[in-house]
Design a protein around this motif. Structure first.
Motif, PDB file in Angstrom:
ATOM      1  N   PRO A 255       0.658  13.949   5.460  1.00  0.00           N
ATOM      2  CA  PRO A 255      -0.559  13.604   6.208  1.00  0.00           C
ATOM      3  C   PRO A 255      -1.447  12.585   5.500  1.00  0.00           C
ATOM      4  N   ASN A 256      -1.197  12.360   4.200  1.00  0.00           N
ATOM      5  CA  ASN A 256      -1.986  11.393   3.443  1.00  0.00           C
ATOM      6  C   ASN A 256      -1.320  10.020   3.349  1.00  0.00           C
ATOM      7  N   LEU A 257      -0.234   9.863   4.088  1.00  0.00           N
ATOM      8  CA  LEU A 257       0.519   8.608   4.077  1.00  0.00           C
ATOM      9  C   LEU A 257       0.643   8.080   5.486  1.00  0.00           C
ATOM     10  N   GLU A 258       0.144   6.880   5.699  1.00  0.00           N
ATOM     11  CA  GLU A 258       0.188   6.273   7.031  1.00  0.00           C
ATOM     12  C   GLU A 258       1.143   5.081   7.020  1.00  0.00           C
ATOM     13  N   GLN A 259       1.861   4.944   8.121  1.00  0.00           N
ATOM     14  CA  GLN A 259       2.689   3.764   8.300  1.00  0.00           C
ATOM     15  C   GLN A 259       1.795   2.526   8.315  1.00  0.00           C
ATOM     16  N   HIS A 260       2.281   1.437   7.772  1.00  0.00           N
ATOM     17  CA  HIS A 260       1.520   0.188   7.829  1.00  0.00           C
ATOM     18  C   HIS A 260       1.152  -0.105   9.270  1.00  0.00           C
TER      19      HIS A 260
ATOM     20  N   ASP B 110       3.574  18.575  -2.762  1.00  0.00           N
ATOM     21  CA  ASP B 110       2.589  17.492  -2.886  1.00  0.00           C
ATOM     22  C   ASP B 110       2.606  16.575  -1.676  1.00  0.00           C
ATOM     23  N   ASN B 111       1.428  16.084  -1.329  1.00  0.00           N
ATOM     24  CA  ASN B 111       1.269  15.035  -0.322  1.00  0.00           C
ATOM     25  C   ASN B 111       0.403  13.936  -0.928  1.00  0.00           C
ATOM     26  N   PRO B 112       0.998  13.114  -1.777  1.00  0.00           N
ATOM     27  CA  PRO B 112       0.206  12.135  -2.527  1.00  0.00           C
ATOM     28  C   PRO B 112      -0.482  11.131  -1.621  1.00  0.00           C
ATOM     29  N   ALA B 113      -1.667  10.732  -2.039  1.00  0.00           N
ATOM     30  CA  ALA B 113      -2.484   9.832  -1.234  1.00  0.00           C
ATOM     31  C   ALA B 113      -2.003   8.394  -1.358  1.00  0.00           C
ATOM     32  N   GLN B 114      -2.088   7.689  -0.267  1.00  0.00           N
ATOM     33  CA  GLN B 114      -1.766   6.265  -0.209  1.00  0.00           C
ATOM     34  C   GLN B 114      -2.977   5.465  -0.688  1.00  0.00           C
ATOM     35  N   VAL B 115      -2.738   4.420  -1.460  1.00  0.00           N
ATOM     36  CA  VAL B 115      -3.829   3.584  -1.960  1.00  0.00           C
ATOM     37  C   VAL B 115      -3.541   2.121  -1.640  1.00  0.00           C
ATOM     38  N   ASN B 116      -4.562   1.329  -1.693  1.00  0.00           N
ATOM     39  CA  ASN B 116      -4.410  -0.108  -1.501  1.00  0.00           C
ATOM     40  C   ASN B 116      -3.643  -0.717  -2.659  1.00  0.00           C
ATOM     41  N   VAL B 117      -2.929  -1.791  -2.383  1.00  0.00           N
ATOM     42  CA  VAL B 117      -2.101  -2.407  -3.415  1.00  0.00           C
ATOM     43  C   VAL B 117      -2.931  -2.846  -4.617  1.00  0.00           C
ATOM     44  N   THR B 118      -4.204  -3.159  -4.424  1.00  0.00           N
ATOM     45  CA  THR B 118      -5.033  -3.557  -5.571  1.00  0.00           C
ATOM     46  C   THR B 118      -5.185  -2.418  -6.566  1.00  0.00           C
ATOM     47  N   GLU B 119      -5.218  -1.179  -6.072  1.00  0.00           N
ATOM     48  CA  GLU B 119      -5.290  -0.024  -6.965  1.00  0.00           C
ATOM     49  C   GLU B 119      -3.965   0.180  -7.684  1.00  0.00           C
ATOM     50  N   VAL B 120      -2.873  -0.094  -6.994  1.00  0.00           N
ATOM     51  CA  VAL B 120      -1.560  -0.027  -7.642  1.00  0.00           C
ATOM     52  C   VAL B 120      -1.494  -1.065  -8.762  1.00  0.00           C
ATOM     53  N   TYR B 121      -1.935  -2.274  -8.469  1.00  0.00           N
ATOM     54  CA  TYR B 121      -1.944  -3.320  -9.490  1.00  0.00           C
ATOM     55  C   TYR B 121      -2.790  -2.922 -10.695  1.00  0.00           C
TER      56      TYR B 121
ATOM     57  N   HIS C 211       5.678  -9.548   5.632  1.00  0.00           N
ATOM     58  CA  HIS C 211       5.471  -9.799   4.210  1.00  0.00           C
ATOM     59  C   HIS C 211       5.662  -8.532   3.387  1.00  0.00           C
ATOM     60  N   ARG C 212       5.744  -7.376   4.070  1.00  0.00           N
ATOM     61  CA  ARG C 212       6.020  -6.124   3.393  1.00  0.00           C
ATOM     62  C   ARG C 212       6.918  -5.271   4.269  1.00  0.00           C
ATOM     63  N   LEU C 213       7.619  -4.349   3.620  1.00  0.00           N
ATOM     64  CA  LEU C 213       8.525  -3.467   4.336  1.00  0.00           C
ATOM     65  C   LEU C 213       7.757  -2.326   5.000  1.00  0.00           C
ATOM     66  N   PRO C 214       8.293  -1.789   6.081  1.00  0.00           N
ATOM     67  CA  PRO C 214       7.711  -0.559   6.616  1.00  0.00           C
ATOM     68  C   PRO C 214       7.962   0.596   5.659  1.00  0.00           C
ATOM     69  N   ILE C 215       7.056   1.538   5.635  1.00  0.00           N
ATOM     70  CA  ILE C 215       7.272   2.756   4.862  1.00  0.00           C
ATOM     71  C   ILE C 215       8.326   3.595   5.577  1.00  0.00           C
ATOM     72  N   PRO C 216       9.248   4.225   4.852  1.00  0.00           N
ATOM     73  CA  PRO C 216      10.204   5.112   5.525  1.00  0.00           C
ATOM     74  C   PRO C 216       9.476   6.084   6.453  1.00  0.00           C
ATOM     75  N   GLN C 217       9.899   6.139   7.704  1.00  0.00           N
ATOM     76  CA  GLN C 217       9.137   6.864   8.707  1.00  0.00           C
ATOM     77  C   GLN C 217       9.092   8.366   8.444  1.00  0.00           C
TER      78      GLN C 217
ATOM     79  N   ASP D  30       0.846  -1.198   0.000  1.00  0.00           N
ATOM     80  CA  ASP D  30       0.000   0.000   0.000  1.00  0.00           C
ATOM     81  C   ASP D  30       0.883   1.249   0.000  1.00  0.00           C
ATOM     82  N   ILE D  31       0.875   1.973  -1.100  1.00  0.00           N
ATOM     83  CA  ILE D  31       1.820   3.076  -1.306  1.00  0.00           C
ATOM     84  C   ILE D  31       1.118   4.231  -2.012  1.00  0.00           C
ATOM     85  N   PRO D  32       1.741   5.405  -2.064  1.00  0.00           N
ATOM     86  CA  PRO D  32       1.192   6.493  -2.872  1.00  0.00           C
ATOM     87  C   PRO D  32       1.238   6.143  -4.361  1.00  0.00           C
ATOM     88  N   LEU D  33       0.162   6.471  -5.056  1.00  0.00           N
ATOM     89  CA  LEU D  33       0.090   6.259  -6.499  1.00  0.00           C
ATOM     90  C   LEU D  33       0.161   7.633  -7.161  1.00  0.00           C
TER      91      LEU D  33
END
Length: 508
Positions: free
Chosen positions: A500-505, A170-181, A487-493, A158-161
């Protein structure tokens, strides 16, 4: 066929990284601005070429991404004296801002995506003499945006797209991995339409229609979209894109002497003609550091090595002549290599213990006795043997196990192994038994080629404690693995804190 190295320094320095806003506010009087650039066909070509240059950056295929894809998997590990570096192959993530383990790959991924977005936003407005040339440039940018998002999704999920050129505010929004796919699928399908079936010899290294279909197949398989994956793979095997074949000499896939051959679906072009760093200057290196970091002690840094269970996997079965699988010789260094194969090219100034193994693919022992930061050996990101084994997996998943055998056999025949049915008659048409054997077949053919982590994820082997415990028997680092977390890496803190649109896993 002579390789080309595609790298151009142009006004493409902005990238998505909230921690660098102050640096990005600096204006150089020697650089073009955006309103001055993106006017001509040469601007467009230089722009797309700058995307290729990202392969030579520290966070991506020059160095650190191999630590995530190879060493984090059960094929590799690290006993580097740099403890924090080694900990990031053991799932001991303490500092989420650790540069080499996390942040630099995140940064360079989004830097590459930024360059793709610049091309996609600006090139459509440039007048070309030949509109087909414009389409090819745009298609390359879409292909590479998909490629970089694919590996970002494999690593962080789950990352910014980001689909437009980024600004420092910019503060790009985080999306679910299905949207990235979904975006990766869209980009690859659109790229496929306008990429050529092949390029001329003077353009070797650019993606073609086959490369787009190969990444589509990988994408579909990660989502268990088996019918769609089957269609994508058939383009490469029996369809209009069936131009590939296995080279007779297995090792030709891992040296610089037979690059861009018939087995190559897409490979990264490396060269040793420049000895600079990995920045944006004119002397920046266009080489791989992998050999230096994965070499045995005495000839390299030795920060990454192979698990010894791989040798045992190769030795479970002899070839038709009663000898060891020759892929072992070219895949790994290990103490008995000389005894097993009479291989006198190894052992010069190298140091190891009896239970140690090292990755050999991509090493340059065929003409030198040490490694450095400037390996010119191309990295075969996708080759036809992988495609054949993937097709076997897809056939098995779609209820046609019997038909899957022939594609495994094609890979085995190249190295004089018996047919799968002859060697393992116990499998029959049993789906689960075939899949378990295919997992081994992929190791024997592809060990150390940066596919194992996505394989483990696709097979669900990271989803349950029982499955992880089984992996831990061959890789003790998995005793540290937390199901539902690692199963996934932490987002760089820093990025999570600053956007504000990006949350740590939540598991971190």
């Amino acid at each position: 066929m002579k390789k080309i190295i595609i790298i151009t320094v142009v006004f493409l320095g902005l990238f998505f990284a909230s921690s660098c806003e102050n640096e990005l506010d600096q204006n150089s009087p020697n650089d073009l601005t955006e309103d001055q650039y993106w006017k001509t066909e040469s601007d467009a070509q230089a722009g797309v070429n700058s995307i290729y240059a990202m392969f030579y950056k520290d966070g991506l295929w020059a160095r650190w991404i191999y630590f995530r894809l190879d060493l984090t998997s059960d094929e590799g590990y690290s006993v580097s004296p740099w403890t924090e570096l080694a900990d990031w192959t053991r799932f001991n993530y303490v500092n989420y801002n650790f540069w080499e383990g996390n942040v630099v790959t995140w940064r360079d991924t989004y830097k590459a995506i930024f360059r793709c977005n610049q091309v996609l936003a600006n090139v459509p407005n440039i007048t070309f003499q030949n509109e087909e040339d414009k389409k090819k440039i745009i298609a390359q940018a879409k292909f590479f945006r998909a490629l970089h998002y694919y590996y970002a999704a494999i690593l962080w999920e789950d990352i910014p797209l980001v689909l437009e050129p980024s600004k420092t505010t910019d503060n790009p929004a985080q999306v679910n991995v299905t949207e990235v796919y979904a975006q990766i699928e869209k980009d690859l399908n659109e790229a496929f339409t306008d990429l050529p079936p092949s390029w001329g010899d003077d353009q070797t290294g650019r993606p073609d229609k086959g490369a787009a279909k190969a990444f589509l197949a990988k994408l579909y398989m990660q989502q268990h979209k088996w019918p769609e994956a089957k269609t994508a793979l058939e383009y490469l095997i029996t369809g209009p894109g069936a131009k590939y074949s296995l080279v007779s000499n297995y090792r030709d896939n891992f040296t610089d002497t037979n690059e861009n051959n018939n087995e190559s679906v897409f490979e990264i072009q490396f060269g040793d003609q420049r000895k600079g760093g990995t920045g944006e200057d004119q002397n920046a290196a266009v080489s791989s550091n992998r050999g230096q970091f994965f070499a045995p002690r005495g000839i390299g840094w030795s920060d990454g090595q192979a698990r010894f269970w791989l040798i045992d996997a190769f030795k479970q079965e002899k070839n038709k002549d009663g000898n060891l699988d020759t892929r072992l010789r070219w895949t790994l260094y290990y103490p008995d290599l000389l005894a097993d194969f009479g291989d006198k090219t190894y052992g010069r100034n190298w140091e190891w213990n009896n239970n140690e193994a090292w990755f050999r693919k991509g090493s340059r022992d065929y003409y030198r006795d040490n490694e450095d930061y400037y390996s010119q050996v191309n990295y075969r990101l996708i080759r036809y043997a992988d495609i054949l084994l993937r097709y076997a997996e897809v056939l098995n998943e779609t209820g046609n196990t019997a038909a899957a055998y022939q594609y495994v056999d094609m890979v085995r025949a190249r190295v004089n192994m018996n047919t799968l049915a002859t060697a393992h008659p116990e499998i029959g048409n049993d789906h689960d038994k075939f899949l378990e054997r295919l997992k081994t077949e992929r190791v024997l053919e592809l060990a150390g080629e940066s596919v194992r982590w996505e394989d483990l994820k696709r097979w669900g082997d990271l989803n349950s404690q029982a499955a992880v415990d089984k992996i831990a028997l061959r890789d003790p680092d998995f005793n540290n693995f937390v199901v539902g977390k690692n199963h996934r890496l932490p987002i760089p803190q820093n990025d999570a804190n600053n956007n504000p649109n990006l949350e740590q896993h939540p598991e971190y």
